[in-house]
Design an enzyme around this catalytic site. Structure first.
Site, PDB file in Angstrom:
ATOM      1  N   LYS A 138      23.774  28.720  55.273  1.00 40.36           N
ATOM      2  CA  LYS A 138      23.634  27.417  54.637  1.00 40.36           C
ATOM      3  C   LYS A 138      22.695  27.537  53.450  1.00 40.36           C
ATOM      4  O   LYS A 138      21.491  27.736  53.609  1.00 40.36           O
ATOM      5  CB  LYS A 138      23.069  26.379  55.610  1.00 40.36           C
ATOM      6  CG  LYS A 138      23.041  24.969  54.965  1.00 40.36           C
ATOM      7  CD  LYS A 138      22.196  23.963  55.731  1.00 40.36           C
ATOM      8  CE  LYS A 138      20.806  23.810  55.126  1.00 40.36           C
ATOM      9  NZ  LYS A 138      20.827  23.342  53.724  1.00 40.36           N
ATOM     10  N   GLU A 175      10.449  32.974  57.159  1.00 40.12           N
ATOM     11  CA  GLU A 175       9.596  33.202  55.989  1.00 40.12           C
ATOM     12  C   GLU A 175       9.156  31.821  55.570  1.00 40.12           C
ATOM     13  O   GLU A 175       9.979  31.029  55.094  1.00 40.12           O
ATOM     14  CB  GLU A 175      10.381  33.843  54.847  1.00 40.12           C
ATOM     15  CG  GLU A 175      10.890  35.229  55.110  1.00 40.12           C
ATOM     16  CD  GLU A 175       9.788  36.274  55.041  1.00 40.12           C
ATOM     17  OE1 GLU A 175      10.047  37.401  55.464  1.00 40.12           O
ATOM     18  OE2 GLU A 175       8.672  35.943  54.605  1.00 40.12           O
ATOM     19  N   CYS A 224       6.740  30.865  47.690  1.00 39.60           N
ATOM     20  CA  CYS A 224       6.036  30.816  48.964  1.00 39.60           C
ATOM     21  C   CYS A 224       4.737  31.623  48.917  1.00 39.60           C
ATOM     22  O   CYS A 224       3.769  31.305  49.611  1.00 39.60           O
ATOM     23  CB  CYS A 224       6.933  31.340  50.081  1.00 39.60           C
ATOM     24  SG  CYS A 224       7.885  32.778  49.598  1.00 39.60           S
ATOM     25  N   GLU A 256      -0.011  23.469  51.188  1.00 35.19           N
ATOM     26  CA  GLU A 256       0.843  24.081  50.180  1.00 35.19           C
ATOM     27  C   GLU A 256       1.416  22.995  49.275  1.00 35.19           C
ATOM     28  O   GLU A 256       2.055  22.060  49.753  1.00 35.19           O
ATOM     29  CB  GLU A 256       1.981  24.830  50.869  1.00 35.19           C
ATOM     30  CG  GLU A 256       2.829  25.662  49.910  1.00 35.19           C
ATOM     31  CD  GLU A 256       3.949  26.391  50.616  1.00 35.19           C
ATOM     32  OE1 GLU A 256       4.568  25.796  51.525  1.00 35.19           O
ATOM     33  OE2 GLU A 256       4.221  27.555  50.276  1.00 35.19           O
TER      34      GLU A 256
END
Lengths: 517, 497
Positions: free
Chosen positions: B193, B269, B303, B400
């Site tokens: 996906k 991740e 990231c 973040e």
């Protein structure tokens, strides 16, 4: 001399140009100091195909210097893994493109059938180049814990340097690929000495090296007599490693030369700097092929016939000693003889041909002298053993029975389609007979008893053991010999060890040395 | 019948066109979603719709899983030798290479990163990753292990079977390559996906997968939303492994779904709040350039972004001055303009999120040293932003942000910085700037991070592993390590009587 020649391949209605000079620094050049030529003979017709320049000792020096310069500037640690991989893939693409031409040239010079050269020799070679292209960016060392507070220890797998590679005449293109691919993947540069009997495809492949884009000096090709060029490479003080495939007799000479090279030729100061050459050797064999009573006899006969007749028996792993269990002996032998009779030995350009001539007059005479010795020592010929009339170094499949372990045809490597067959009754006896040789390259066994397969494959002293098959190799499975069949392994990940040199780095970032200690 | 997306570019940096189906790619064919609905794909530079793509549903996931299983059981898995799997992967890489610039333009259009960055960073590594894993396909070795002469013991590293892969929008093509490379090399069949925000390069890749000759069902691409398609993949009883890259929040949901369904293997991740550490003996130019790259690359949507920049108090002022000057020089604008360094954030949602973090920074009392505002009125552009005078508990320091927003923090000494740098639930990456190699090694060894860069940032290679400590993830991608994510180890012990 050193100009390209145009060769007419009548059977394929094709003309091929073949370079005839020495390939050094991406150019084809004459010898620096010699007018000697090597004549290339078509073993099916005994006619001269063309002549190529024979490299001298001075030419080997020149080639090694070119390889060293390339190693220090454009190759070695100066080229990254992705670029090495890209060039190897490109070379594989070009071999694929020129597949038919290369197959025909191989058949012309070596005698093997064109379709076998195209589908197997060249197919496997292309696969080999691609396989090692895949390794180029995966050559990793280790980080090793010694003392976390003060030290970092790690290994680097550096390229070993300039490699001399000496290849035989039985699989010219395939042996070229087995050597060139891992060496280049690891970052080594090469001086390749193809066999003086079959130098043509190595020279043609050198054109592809240029076209693929390898920098000058990375691969150099110097056809030369073994006693001249081969000896020079083995003894050269600036060659870091020599890899050889050929006879055990020559293998010994190479190892001797390598051992002596840093002391014998060098001047006293240089003796301290000269390198002890690393050596890997793929030598001969007298591989045993064992058929147990439970085997599928029809299949075993196919594999046994393949084992001695493929490439007209000119295979280092040829299954040249056949041991058949007594209870199935008569039945098996009759199947085997009929299989052998179905093989057409003839001109390589004939689609019907499964086996060509042996490669040269010298090999022809050698094989026949073994056949004569077999008859003289009292073995029984049940197939073949008769010379043909007419041109061409053809040897028809020959099978001896009632052999004794001390006969020459049982002890020595014949390198032709000549099989020695003996009977055995117990598994222990078969293993003992099989291992009774100074060689240890290949071995095969046929049995439907799985436990027996496990026991016997474990007991056989050979670098490759085939169970219920024979001869088939894969680029990712290692290959090499035990005992006097060789040192080191080719193919698989193992070949990388032959072309890398391990450096351990000990990095101190915290320990202070007390003085005096 | 799904529609074909066609687009032509006529820009200063690229002129060309693209064309591919907008359907779901299942069983080797492009099909409509089961509900016949579509998802709008927005150009973040303008806020306008580029095209519509088919929307997948949980039913489509079922169909894809069935197609994947059929392929795995008949023509894929170990039935297809490694050499052939490698050949197909190399063929795919060749085809991707042929569409290089087109891919870069498509990625820039869909994601907002500049065409130049896509071309110089994303594309090379994406294709390189496919080629790297092509090379592994026939080298997936087990071991033979000695226990005694009465036994033959060996291991096989078998493909898991059908694996689910869910990828994010920040590096759409690259994340696709990181996932399908090792999965296909080891013989798995895939249901993947893409992000609903950035599905286009995945669809172009589906076309090339078809062209390369992968058997139907080996790779299935099911576009859709996380809470429908993503959830269906995570819960699916016939998917034995799921690999996810995205936010830590969603990562938790995936792990939960696995626990509640069939205990499928999970690799993640996730996010990060990675420290860039500038020691007083750093080469200042090196530190400024790389630290800036660390936070501004990909508009901060990375990231492993170096979003907490720690500077030794001795050089704090001079560093901040140079860093600010550098940040001011970055051009923000049209991804297809020659001078642009930074394009828009990927979507309105992301834009709002980043702006709200900037707001929280101001409200919690940090100093807005540079930027902090929208650029223009069309598209999701945010100026490079720097906060100073922060406290460790502020949201802009702990959480973040995923935008071009860096916090610059002073530190005193080596012990202090190790403590501050590790004071986070994340552990994806870190960078150390110093000319003292011994200090670099000691610091690198002490940091709780999956990647430590020394005197650089954000450099990634296909053969070097990447992944997180702590809440930044589970498992490693890239390098040989990724193969472990997609293989099941079987030990075979044969009794030799």
């Amino acid at each position: 001399m050193a100009q390209p020649v145009e060769i007419s391949i009548a059977a394929a209605s094709r003309k091929v140009t073949v370079p005839t000079g020495l390939f050094i620094n991406n150019e084809f050049v004459p010898s620096v100091d010699s007018n000697e030529l090597i004549q290339c003979i078509n073993p099916a017709t005994e006619e001269v195909i063309c002549s190529v320049v024979a490299g001298s000792v001075a030419d080997i020096d020149r080639a090694v210097a070119a390889a060293r310069a390339a190693y220090n500037t454009t190759w070695g640690k100066n080229v990254g893994p992705l670029e090495r991989a890209r060039l190897l893939h490109r070379l594989a693409d070009l071999m694929e493109r020129d597949r038919d031409t290369l197959a025909e040239l191989e058949s012309l010079n070596n005698g093997k059938p064109v379709r076998v050269a195209r589908d197997f020799d060249i197919g496997d070679s292309i696969g080999c180049l691609r396989y090692y292209a895949g390794w180029a960016d995966k050559i990793t060392g280790q980080t090793i814990e010694v003392d976390n507070k003060t030290k970092l220890a790690f290994t680097r797998h550096d390229p070993i340097g300039v490699c001399g590679q000496i290849i035989p005449w039985n699989y010219p293109i395939n042996m070229w690929a087995w050597k060139v691919a891992p060496a280049l993947a690891c970052g080594c540069t090469i001086v390749m000495k193809p066999s003086e009997i079959t130098p043509l495809t190595a020279l043609k492949l050198s054109e592809l090296i240029v076209e693929a884009g390898f920098p000058p000096g990375v691969v150099n090709t110097v056809p030369s007599l073994g006693s001249v060029g081969g000896a020079a490479l083995a003894a050269h003080p600036d060659v870091d490693k020599v890899a050889f495939t050929g006879s055990t007799v020559t293998g010994r000479k190479i190892m001797e030369a390598a051992a002596k090279s840093n002391l014998k030729k060098a001047s006293p100061e240089r003796a301290l700097l000269a390198i002890l050459e690393q050596v890997s050797l793929e030598l001969g064999g007298k591989s045993p092929h064992i058929v147990f009573a439970s085997a599928d006899l029809e299949q075993a006969a196919n594999w046994a016939a393949l084992g001695i007749l493929y490439n007209t028996g000119q295979d280092c792993t040829a299954g040249s000693r056949l041991f058949v269990q007594d209870t199935v002996y008569d039945k098996f032998i009759s199947i085997l003889v009929s299989k052998a009779k179905e093989i057409v030995v003839g001109n390589g350009f004939d689609e019907k041909t499964s086996g060509g001539p042996v490669v040269s007059k010298m090999q022809y005479d050698k094989v026949w002298s073994y056949i004569e010795s077999g008859k003289q020592e009292g073995a029984k010929v049940i197939l073949g053993g008769q010379k043909r009339a007419g041109k061409g170094f053809f040897v028809d499949p020959t099978i001896f029975t009632d052999v004794r372990p001390d006969m020459k045809i049982v002890r020595d490597e014949i390198f032709g389609p000549v099989l020695a067959v003996a009977k055995f009754s117990t598994e222990e006896e078969a293993v003992k007979l099989a291992n009774d040789t100074s060689y240890g390259l290949g071995a095969g066994l046929h049995s439907k008893d799985a436990d027996q397969c496990m026991r016997v494959s474990s007991a056989l002293e050979a670098g490759t053991v085939w169970v219920n098959q024979y001869n088939l190799l894969y680029n990712n499975v290692p290959f090499g010999g035990k005992k006097q069949s060789g040192i080191g392994r080719e193919l698989g990940s193992y070949a990388l060890e032959e072309y890398t040199s391990v450096k351990a780095v000990h990095w101190n970032f915290g320990e202070k040395l007390d003085w005096p200690f | 019948m799904p529609s074909t997306f066609e687009y032509t570019w006529d820009t200063p940096v690229y002129k060309g066109k693209t064309s591919f189906s907008t359907g779901l790619f299942i069983g080797g064919k492009f099909v409509d979603g089961s509900n016949g609905t579509t998802i709008d794909v927005i150009n973040p530079a303008t806020g306008k719709v580029i095209t519509k793509i088919a929307e997948g549903t949980p039913k489509d996931v079922d169909i894809a899983v069935a197609a994947a299983h059929k392929a795995f059981d008949t023509v894929w898995g170990l039935k297809c030798p490694g050499g052939e799997r490698g050949r197909l992967l190399n063929k795919l890489a060749d085809l991707m290479e042929e569409h290089f610039d087109e891919y870069a333009a498509l990625e820039a259009l869909d994601n907002g990163k500049t065409f130049t960055w896509a071309k110089n960073a994303d594309l090379g590594l994406s294709i390189g990753t496919i080629r790297y894993y092509a090379g592994w396909a026939d080298k997936v070795h087990g071991s033979t292990i000695e226990t005694g002469e009465d036994k033959l013991n060996y291991t096989r590293h078998e493909p898991i079977g059908v694996v689910g892969q869910i990828i994010p929008w920040n590096f759409p093509l690259m994340m696709l390559a990181w996932k399908i490379g090792p999965a296909l090399a080891t013989g798995n069949a895939i249901v993947l996906k893409p992000s609903e925000f950035t599905p286009l390069t995945a669809l172009l890749t589906a076309k090339l997968i078809q062209e390369a000759g992968f058997p139907p069902g080996v790779v299935n691409i099911v576009n859709g939303y996380g809470n429908t398609v993503g959830q269906a993949i995570s819960e699916h009883m016939a998917i034995e492994k799921v690999a996810f890259t995205g936010s830590t929040l969603v990562g938790r949901k995936i792990m939960e779904a696995s626990a509640k369904s069939n205990l499928k293997k999970v690799t993640l991740e996730l996010g990060g709040k990675s420290p860039s550490i500038v020691f007083d003996d750093a080469d200042l130019d090196v530190a400024v350039n790389w630290a800036a790259h660390g936070i501004y690359f990909n508009h901060g949507q990375t990231c492993c972004a170096g979003s907490r920049i720690f500077v030794h108090e001795k050089i704090y002022d001079v560093f901040l001055q140079r860093f600010t000057d550098y940040s001011k020089s970055l051009k923000v604008g049209d991804p297809f303009a020659t001078e642009t360094f930074q394009g828009p954030q990927v979507s309105e949602i992301q834009f709002n999120r980043v702006m709200s973090y900037i707001e929280s920074g101001k409200q919690e009392g940090a100093t807005l040293h540079l930027g902090g505002h929208r650029i223009g009125t069309e598209g999701y552009y945010i100026s490079p932003t720097i906060f100073t005078d922060t406290k460790p508990d502020m949201r802009i320091v702990r959480e973040e942000i995923f935008g071009p927003v860096g916090v610059v923090i002073k530190f005193k000494d080596d012990d202090d910085i190790i403590h501050q740098a590790n004071d986070t639930v994340y552990g994806l990456a870190a960078a150390v700037f110093t000319t003292n190699v011994n200090r670099a090694i000691k610091t690198a060894h002490a940091l709780h991070a999956g990647t430590v860069w020394v005197n650089c940032y954000n450099t990634i290679y296909a053969n070097v592993p990447f992944g997180g400590y702590k809440q930044s993830g589970i498992g490693r991608e890239l390098g040989e390590y990724a193969l472990d994510n997609y293989t099941a180890v079987k030990a075979i012990q044969i009794n030799v009587t």
